[in-house]
Enzyme design. Structure first.
Site, PDB file in Angstrom:
ATOM      1  N   HIS A   1       0.818  -1.212   0.000  1.00 30.90           N
ATOM      2  CA  HIS A   1       0.000   0.000   0.000  1.00 30.90           C
ATOM      3  C   HIS A   1       0.854   1.266   0.000  1.00 30.90           C
ATOM      4  CE1 HIS A   1      -2.632  -3.060   2.212  1.00 30.90           C
ATOM      5  NE2 HIS A   1      -3.009  -3.030   0.960  1.00 30.90           N
TER       6      HIS A   1
ATOM      7  N   GLU B   1      -4.086  -6.152  -9.443  1.00 32.21           N
ATOM      8  CA  GLU B   1      -2.678  -5.822  -9.226  1.00 32.21           C
ATOM      9  C   GLU B   1      -1.821  -6.680 -10.157  1.00 32.21           C
ATOM     10  OE1 GLU B   1      -1.719  -6.182  -5.082  1.00 32.21           O
ATOM     11  OE2 GLU B   1      -3.614  -5.285  -4.446  1.00 32.21           O
TER      12      GLU B   1
ATOM     13  N   GLU C   1      -3.751 -13.606  -4.369  1.00 26.76           N
ATOM     14  CA  GLU C   1      -2.758 -12.545  -4.539  1.00 26.76           C
ATOM     15  C   GLU C   1      -1.466 -12.836  -3.772  1.00 26.76           C
ATOM     16  OE1 GLU C   1      -3.708  -8.875  -2.461  1.00 26.76           O
ATOM     17  OE2 GLU C   1      -5.651  -9.677  -1.886  1.00 26.76           O
TER      18      GLU C   1
END
Length: 417
Positions: free
Chosen positions: A247, A277, A373
């Site tokens: 982040h 992503e 992910e």
């Protein structure tokens, strides 16, 4: 409920404390009335099974989930009060009539002029439905310590029961309307990623690329939900050492040939976080970077193969962990391998019972929407330094799994220039 009403005055007759403000017309909501009734019916079953008189829910995600209104706290407390017969948002006067216009159910307003007005508003809701509570369901994780003490002080003879986890477990299973919204978010995230990928070049900054992605995403959200607020959508484009945190916000750093890149697009669909992503490089990566990237893609593909109805979250996490252990890379895997989607954002919400970690025993069921992910973060003093992330959104169905993310993956597609 469409005409304005004057604030109801207290005995002082000069300062309004608790009142209704039906200002303007109510707006179209994100979901149908039937969907909100479905949610309220399910949560009211918890009132019965836990012998509760009402819920006073203060987290942003549960207020949004049950009423469609997204608070902007600025240090103030909001709530949705759910009783056997009704649901009411409790909001500060500073937000005017907007909470009522965007609430499923009723709304009551309190002023800042006395500290106790928030609780007076809750009392008003309960009194209007002839409820003298002995047990209230609240969220311990949605209250600061001082706020909890205030609850204890106000409801002095009332038992406060933590209901955060049972309610969270209900949110894990999505309706068709929720799944549609998340599907749209995944599609729009791909649009943002494509805009960023097409703009990547030497000399452009991380923040310029992030703006390009966001500017591609927001108009698409407006097309799907034209009457809803457009808030919290963002993109992260990271390069070099700035890739090391999932982040990390964009900087003014200019991209250079050979950079490892992380492209992350996050459409916020009416309070619902969605994401895509991808790892990329600007120019041909060195061999260490290429090898690590391919290994992380292998872990991602393994995860996709393991996800199916009836699979257990901890078993999937364990198998990916063992894969990384064989590569001597588990020590560089900083997070679990995916999570549930729904009402969440960078500032609120987390369905922690559905994450791919070895301590999570949740079984994958039709109606869940999750991510895969895997992430590797290699320290800056090692070959291939930086972070590698691939992120898809998947829906568990009766027949199997549907992957909502269509953006291409891996070095074959994402070496730019």
């Amino acid at each position: 409920m469409t005409s304005s009403t004057k604030p109801q005055m207290t005995d002082h007759q000069t300062v309004p404390h608790v009142f209704t403000q039906y200002n303007g017309e109510q707006l179209d909501l994100t979901f149908s009335n039937a969907e909100f009734e479905r949610r309220l019916t399910r949560v009211r079953e918890l009132l019965s099974t836990h012998n509760l008189d009402a819920f006073v829910l203060t987290s942003m995600h549960n207020i949004k989930y049950f009423s469609d209104f997204v608070p902007s706290p600025f240090g103030r407390t909001f709530a949705v009060v759910i009783t056997p017969e009704g649901s009411t948002t409790v909001t500060p006067w500073v937000d005017g009539g907007m909470p009522w216009r965007t609430t499923y159910g009723d709304n009551i307003v309190y002023s800042d002029w006395e500290k106790k007005n928030f609780f007076r508003a809750i009392d008003r809701v309960l009194e209007q439905q002839s409820i003298k509570p002995s047990r209230l369901g609240i969220e311990f994780d949605g209250l600061k310590v001082e706020e909890y003490r205030s609850f204890q002080g106000w409801f002095e003879n009332v038992e406060l029961v933590d209901m955060a986890e049972p309610i969270m477990r209900q949110r894990l299973l999505k309706s068709d309307e929720e799944v549609y919204l998340i599907r749209q978010g995944a599609r729009i995230a791909d649009i943002g990623g494509r805009a960023i990928k097409n703009a990547i070049r030497e000399g452009i900054t991380e923040y310029e690329l992030a703006f390009i992605g966001t500017e591609a995403i927001v108009p698409e959200i407006a097309k799907v939900y034209p009457s809803k607020e457009l808030r919290e959508t963002f993109c992260l484009v990271q390069s070099d050492i700035n890739t090391d945190g999932a982040h990390n916000w964009p900087t003014t750093r200019q991209l250079q040939k050979g950079d490892l890149l992380s492209v992350n697009c996050f459409p916020m669909m009416s309070g619902h976080y969605t994401a895509m992503e991808r790892t990329m490089t600007l120019g041909q990566p060195d061999q260490a970077t290429l090898d690590l990237w391919k290994i992380n893609v292998e872990a991602y593909q393994l995860g996709l193969e393991l996800i199916k109805p009836g699979a257990i979250a901890q078993d999937i996490a364990a198998k990916i962990n063992r894969f990384f252990e064989k590569q001597d890379l588990l020590k560089y895997a900083p997070i679990g391998y995916g999570h549930s989607f729904g009402v969440m954002s960078p500032y609120y919400g987390r369905e922690a019972a559905m994450e791919f970690r070895e301590d999570i025993e949740t079984e994958l069921q039709p109606g869940m929407v999750i991510s895969m992910e895997p992430m590797l973060t290699i320290p800056n003093n090692m070959p291939g330094a930086g972070a590698y992330r691939e992120h898809d959104i998947l829906s568990i169905t009766e027949d199997g799994v549907e992957n909502f993310t269509e953006f291409e993956v891996g070095p074959e597609h994402n070496i730019i220039g």
